[in-house]
Design a protein around this motif. Structure first.
Motif, PDB file in Angstrom:
ATOM      1  N   GLY A 143      27.611  41.868  30.795  1.00  0.00           N
ATOM      2  CA  GLY A 143      26.797  42.578  31.780  1.00  0.00           C
ATOM      3  C   GLY A 143      26.057  43.755  31.158  1.00  0.00           C
ATOM      4  O   GLY A 143      24.874  43.991  31.440  1.00  0.00           O
ATOM      5  N   HIS A 144      26.723  44.483  30.278  1.00  0.00           N
ATOM      6  CA  HIS A 144      26.064  45.590  29.585  1.00  0.00           C
ATOM      7  C   HIS A 144      24.968  45.080  28.648  1.00  0.00           C
ATOM      8  O   HIS A 144      23.909  45.710  28.540  1.00  0.00           O
ATOM      9  CB  HIS A 144      27.077  46.431  28.804  1.00  0.00           C
ATOM     10  N   ALA A 145      25.205  43.964  27.987  1.00  0.00           N
ATOM     11  CA  ALA A 145      24.172  43.384  27.112  1.00  0.00           C
ATOM     12  C   ALA A 145      22.948  42.998  27.945  1.00  0.00           C
ATOM     13  O   ALA A 145      21.804  43.210  27.525  1.00  0.00           O
ATOM     14  CB  ALA A 145      24.720  42.173  26.355  1.00  0.00           C
ATOM     15  N   HIS A 146      23.186  42.465  29.123  1.00  0.00           N
ATOM     16  CA  HIS A 146      22.077  42.121  30.021  1.00  0.00           C
ATOM     17  C   HIS A 146      21.321  43.381  30.431  1.00  0.00           C
ATOM     18  O   HIS A 146      20.087  43.384  30.493  1.00  0.00           O
ATOM     19  CB  HIS A 146      22.586  41.384  31.256  1.00  0.00           C
ATOM     20  N   ALA A 147      22.035  44.465  30.699  1.00  0.00           N
ATOM     21  CA  ALA A 147      21.383  45.720  31.083  1.00  0.00           C
ATOM     22  C   ALA A 147      20.509  46.254  29.950  1.00  0.00           C
ATOM     23  O   ALA A 147      19.412  46.766  30.202  1.00  0.00           O
ATOM     24  CB  ALA A 147      22.432  46.756  31.483  1.00  0.00           C
ATOM     25  N   VAL A 148      20.975  46.133  28.712  1.00  0.00           N
ATOM     26  CA  VAL A 148      20.166  46.555  27.561  1.00  0.00           C
ATOM     27  C   VAL A 148      18.879  45.740  27.517  1.00  0.00           C
ATOM     28  O   VAL A 148      17.783  46.293  27.384  1.00  0.00           O
ATOM     29  CB  VAL A 148      20.950  46.404  26.234  1.00  0.00           C
ATOM     30  N   LEU A 149      19.009  44.442  27.650  1.00  0.00           N
ATOM     31  CA  LEU A 149      17.836  43.575  27.646  1.00  0.00           C
ATOM     32  C   LEU A 149      16.884  43.923  28.792  1.00  0.00           C
ATOM     33  O   LEU A 149      15.668  44.033  28.597  1.00  0.00           O
ATOM     34  CB  LEU A 149      18.259  42.107  27.738  1.00  0.00           C
ATOM     35  N   ASP A 150      17.423  44.147  29.963  1.00  0.00           N
ATOM     36  CA  ASP A 150      16.613  44.496  31.127  1.00  0.00           C
ATOM     37  C   ASP A 150      15.826  45.781  30.883  1.00  0.00           C
ATOM     38  O   ASP A 150      14.627  45.856  31.154  1.00  0.00           O
ATOM     39  CB  ASP A 150      17.510  44.638  32.359  1.00  0.00           C
ATOM     40  N   LEU A 151      16.479  46.795  30.342  1.00  0.00           N
ATOM     41  CA  LEU A 151      15.800  48.067  30.093  1.00  0.00           C
ATOM     42  C   LEU A 151      14.773  47.951  28.973  1.00  0.00           C
ATOM     43  O   LEU A 151      13.728  48.611  29.008  1.00  0.00           O
ATOM     44  CB  LEU A 151      16.825  49.161  29.808  1.00  0.00           C
ATOM     45  N   LEU A 152      15.044  47.123  27.969  1.00  0.00           N
ATOM     46  CA  LEU A 152      14.056  46.906  26.908  1.00  0.00           C
ATOM     47  C   LEU A 152      12.822  46.191  27.448  1.00  0.00           C
ATOM     48  O   LEU A 152      11.690  46.518  27.090  1.00  0.00           O
ATOM     49  CB  LEU A 152      14.667  46.110  25.759  1.00  0.00           C
ATOM     50  N   LEU A 153      13.045  45.214  28.323  1.00  0.00           N
ATOM     51  CA  LEU A 153      11.914  44.524  28.942  1.00  0.00           C
ATOM     52  C   LEU A 153      11.106  45.476  29.823  1.00  0.00           C
ATOM     53  O   LEU A 153       9.872  45.458  29.806  1.00  0.00           O
ATOM     54  CB  LEU A 153      12.396  43.326  29.755  1.00  0.00           C
ATOM     55  N   GLU A 154      11.790  46.306  30.577  1.00  0.00           N
ATOM     56  CA  GLU A 154      11.101  47.287  31.409  1.00  0.00           C
ATOM     57  C   GLU A 154      10.260  48.219  30.545  1.00  0.00           C
ATOM     58  O   GLU A 154       9.114  48.525  30.880  1.00  0.00           O
ATOM     59  CB  GLU A 154      12.112  48.098  32.216  1.00  0.00           C
ATOM     60  N   ALA A 155      10.804  48.673  29.417  1.00  0.00           N
ATOM     61  CA  ALA A 155      10.062  49.568  28.525  1.00  0.00           C
ATOM     62  C   ALA A 155       8.846  48.870  27.923  1.00  0.00           C
ATOM     63  O   ALA A 155       7.804  49.495  27.721  1.00  0.00           O
ATOM     64  CB  ALA A 155      10.972  50.076  27.418  1.00  0.00           C
ATOM     65  N   ALA A 156       8.965  47.571  27.660  1.00  0.00           N
ATOM     66  CA  ALA A 156       7.834  46.831  27.111  1.00  0.00           C
ATOM     67  C   ALA A 156       6.735  46.637  28.145  1.00  0.00           C
ATOM     68  O   ALA A 156       5.549  46.689  27.823  1.00  0.00           O
ATOM     69  CB  ALA A 156       8.307  45.472  26.586  1.00  0.00           C
ATOM     70  N   ILE A 157       7.133  46.444  29.383  1.00  0.00           N
ATOM     71  CA  ILE A 157       6.163  46.206  30.444  1.00  0.00           C
ATOM     72  C   ILE A 157       5.578  47.522  30.959  1.00  0.00           C
ATOM     73  O   ILE A 157       4.401  47.599  31.293  1.00  0.00           O
ATOM     74  CB  ILE A 157       6.807  45.396  31.587  1.00  0.00           C
ATOM     75  N   ARG A 158       6.400  48.554  30.992  1.00  0.00           N
ATOM     76  CA  ARG A 158       5.959  49.872  31.476  1.00  0.00           C
ATOM     77  C   ARG A 158       6.206  50.931  30.390  1.00  0.00           C
ATOM     78  O   ARG A 158       7.065  51.799  30.542  1.00  0.00           O
ATOM     79  CB  ARG A 158       6.730  50.242  32.736  1.00  0.00           C
ATOM     80  N   PRO A 159       5.485  50.868  29.287  1.00  0.00           N
ATOM     81  CA  PRO A 159       5.763  51.768  28.158  1.00  0.00           C
ATOM     82  C   PRO A 159       5.526  53.250  28.460  1.00  0.00           C
ATOM     83  O   PRO A 159       6.073  54.109  27.764  1.00  0.00           O
ATOM     84  CB  PRO A 159       4.829  51.284  27.064  1.00  0.00           C
ATOM     85  N   ASP A 160       4.752  53.564  29.473  1.00  0.00           N
ATOM     86  CA  ASP A 160       4.463  54.958  29.790  1.00  0.00           C
ATOM     87  C   ASP A 160       5.386  55.547  30.851  1.00  0.00           C
ATOM     88  O   ASP A 160       5.166  56.682  31.285  1.00  0.00           O
ATOM     89  CB  ASP A 160       3.006  55.096  30.243  1.00  0.00           C
ATOM     90  N   ASP A 161       6.402  54.805  31.252  1.00  0.00           N
ATOM     91  CA  ASP A 161       7.343  55.281  32.263  1.00  0.00           C
ATOM     92  C   ASP A 161       8.271  56.325  31.640  1.00  0.00           C
ATOM     93  O   ASP A 161       9.108  55.993  30.797  1.00  0.00           O
ATOM     94  CB  ASP A 161       8.162  54.114  32.812  1.00  0.00           C
ATOM     95  N   PRO A 162       8.145  57.596  32.041  1.00  0.00           N
ATOM     96  CA  PRO A 162       8.962  58.648  31.430  1.00  0.00           C
ATOM     97  C   PRO A 162      10.433  58.597  31.839  1.00  0.00           C
ATOM     98  O   PRO A 162      11.259  59.274  31.236  1.00  0.00           O
ATOM     99  CB  PRO A 162       8.302  59.940  31.925  1.00  0.00           C
ATOM    100  N   THR A 163      10.778  57.780  32.821  1.00  0.00           N
ATOM    101  CA  THR A 163      12.170  57.695  33.258  1.00  0.00           C
ATOM    102  C   THR A 163      12.934  56.580  32.552  1.00  0.00           C
ATOM    103  O   THR A 163      14.144  56.472  32.703  1.00  0.00           O
ATOM    104  CB  THR A 163      12.258  57.465  34.779  1.00  0.00           C
TER     105      THR A 163
END
Length: 153
Positions: free
Chosen positions: A92-112
């Motif tokens: 589950g934690h590995a999935h969360a890492v992947l999810d956050l990396l994908l979010e950062a790739a899609i929304r690179p300017d998101d300061p949160t």
């Protein structure tokens, strides 16, 4: 199987031909802590050995995972003493890492987004997961001479 099933199989393989390290067990095996450690653990631990600040951040993150679990779900914390439960918790934690990396790739300017603001995000998270896996007995250091580069006589 249908169009969707065929598309998923093609996507899973990364294209038209099967990946050379494709496993028959699918995502559960690919994101298992042992597989992640085999692929990234040695580099992360080498970096931790060379960089005390990075090492402390990884250790602190592992401690915060343990603390958070014990505070929020004390019964679940006891279940993590069992290897199967620990395996799925880390999955589950590995999935969360992947999810956050994908979010950062899609929304690179998101300061949160922690993954967008910290270039070491994935390495620290995986290092913390490896700490928990070693503590829980899912990972073990190889015996002297048992590594992949060990000479055979």
């Amino acid at each position: 199987m249908g169009k969707v099933g065929s598309w998923l199989q093609t996507w899973w393989r990364g294209g038209d031909r099967p990946a050379r390290d494709e496993t028959p067990d699918g995502p559960l095996k690919v994101f298992a802590v042992q597989r992640l450690y085999d692929r990234y653990g040695h580099e992360i631990y080498a970096r931790a050995a060379a960089d005390p600040v990075f090492s402390a951040e990884v250790s602190d993150l592992a401690a915060s995972f343990r603390e958070e679990l014990e505070q929020e779900a004390p019964r679940a914390a006891k279940l993590l003493a069992h290897k199967t439960t620990l395996h799925f918790y880390l999955l589950g934690h590995a999935h969360a890492v992947l999810d956050l990396l994908l979010e950062a790739a899609i929304r690179p300017d998101d300061p949160t987004s922690p993954a967008a603001t910290d270039p070491d995000f994935a390495a620290k998270r995986l290092g913390a997961l490896f700490h928990l896996a070693f503590d829980g007995g899912l990972l073990q250091l190889p015996a002297q001479g048992d590594g992949p580069n060990a000479s055979r006589s």
